[in-house]
Design a protein around this motif. Structure first.
Motif, PDB file in Angstrom:
ATOM      1  N   CYS A  46       0.835  -1.199   0.000  1.00 54.04           N
ATOM      2  CA  CYS A  46       0.000   0.000   0.000  1.00 54.04           C
ATOM      3  C   CYS A  46       0.872   1.253   0.000  1.00 54.04           C
ATOM      4  CB  CYS A  46      -0.975  -0.020   1.172  1.00 54.04           C
ATOM      5  SG  CYS A  46      -0.263  -0.378   2.788  1.00 54.04           S
ATOM      6  N   CYS A  47       0.293   2.351  -0.471  1.00 58.04           N
ATOM      7  CA  CYS A  47       1.006   3.614  -0.629  1.00 58.04           C
ATOM      8  C   CYS A  47       1.287   4.281   0.718  1.00 58.04           C
ATOM      9  CB  CYS A  47       0.217   4.553  -1.529  1.00 58.04           C
ATOM     10  SG  CYS A  47      -1.269   5.246  -0.762  1.00 58.04           S
ATOM     11  N   ASP A  48       2.080   5.334   0.679  1.00 57.05           N
ATOM     12  CA  ASP A  48       2.449   6.052   1.897  1.00 57.05           C
ATOM     13  C   ASP A  48       1.303   6.848   2.498  1.00 57.05           C
ATOM     14  OD1 ASP A  48       4.967   4.999   1.802  1.00 57.05           O
ATOM     15  OD2 ASP A  48       5.941   6.828   1.094  1.00 57.05           O
ATOM     16  N   SER A  49       0.214   7.062   1.772  1.00 60.26           N
ATOM     17  CA  SER A  49      -0.968   7.694   2.347  1.00 60.26           C
ATOM     18  C   SER A  49      -1.826   6.686   3.101  1.00 60.26           C
ATOM     19  CB  SER A  49      -1.817   8.358   1.250  1.00 60.26           C
ATOM     20  OG  SER A  49      -1.110   9.429   0.683  1.00 60.26           O
ATOM     21  N   SER A  50      -1.640   5.414   2.826  1.00 57.71           N
ATOM     22  CA  SER A  50      -2.396   4.344   3.482  1.00 57.71           C
ATOM     23  C   SER A  50      -1.970   4.212   4.942  1.00 57.71           C
ATOM     24  CB  SER A  50      -2.162   3.011   2.767  1.00 57.71           C
ATOM     25  OG  SER A  50      -2.601   3.074   1.438  1.00 57.71           O
ATOM     26  N   PRO A  51      -2.846   3.669   5.782  1.00 52.95           N
ATOM     27  CA  PRO A  51      -2.502   3.536   7.209  1.00 52.95           C
ATOM     28  C   PRO A  51      -1.199   2.775   7.473  1.00 52.95           C
ATOM     29  CG  PRO A  51      -4.830   3.133   6.904  1.00 52.95           C
ATOM     30  CD  PRO A  51      -4.223   3.243   5.523  1.00 52.95           C
ATOM     31  N   SER A  52      -0.920   1.723   6.718  1.00 51.26           N
ATOM     32  CA  SER A  52       0.232   0.875   7.027  1.00 51.26           C
ATOM     33  C   SER A  52       1.475   1.146   6.192  1.00 51.26           C
ATOM     34  CB  SER A  52      -0.153  -0.600   6.910  1.00 51.26           C
ATOM     35  OG  SER A  52      -1.139  -0.911   7.873  1.00 51.26           O
ATOM     36  N   GLN A  53       1.367   1.811   5.082  1.00 58.95           N
ATOM     37  CA  GLN A  53       2.522   2.207   4.255  1.00 58.95           C
ATOM     38  C   GLN A  53       3.444   1.033   3.926  1.00 58.95           C
ATOM     39  OE1 GLN A  53       4.024   5.251   6.913  1.00 58.95           O
ATOM     40  NE2 GLN A  53       2.736   6.809   5.957  1.00 58.95           N
TER      41      GLN A  53
END
Length: 119
Positions: A46-53
């Motif tokens: 997941c992307c860096d804006s996602s909760p887990s990055q």
């Protein structure tokens, strides 16, 4: 014949799946905003804006500097070491998650207040 390979990008690496491998394995809240693909090994995170990055976490832990989008219609490479965009080769298909998969995703896992959980 010249070797046009870019160190850190393997055009033959297959994507690890249709969603963030780590979120789907139970690491974190289990949903993502956008998806990123490791250009070296195909790991979907997941992307860096996602909760887990997870995308950048994988790249740093594995020493794989290039990430690319795994979103429909996006074609770019990002180098986490130089913080720059690059042009790169065509990667093995598929180059994006299925268009039927919602963003954020996956369906049924995204909280109603998902915007409040973004970085």
């Amino acid at each position: 014949m010249a070797d046009d390979r870019i160190p850190g990008i393997d055009p033959t690496a297959q994507p690890s799946g249709d969603g963030c491998a780590d979120c789907l394995a139970g690491d974190g809240p289990g949903w993502w905003f956008h998806l990123r693909r490791c250009a070296e090994c195909g790991h979907i995170g997941c992307c860096d804006s996602s909760p887990s990055q997870h995308g950048t976490k994988h790249a740093r832990a594995a020493g794989h500097p290039f990430l690319t989008s795994f979103e429909p219609g996006e074609e770019w490479f990002w180098n986490i070491e130089t913080d720059q965009y690059y042009e790169g080769p065509q990667l093995a298909l598929p180059t994006a998650h299925p268009a039927s998969q919602p963003t954020p995703g996956p369906r049924g896992k995204v909280p109603a207040d998902w915007q409040l959980h973004l970085h």
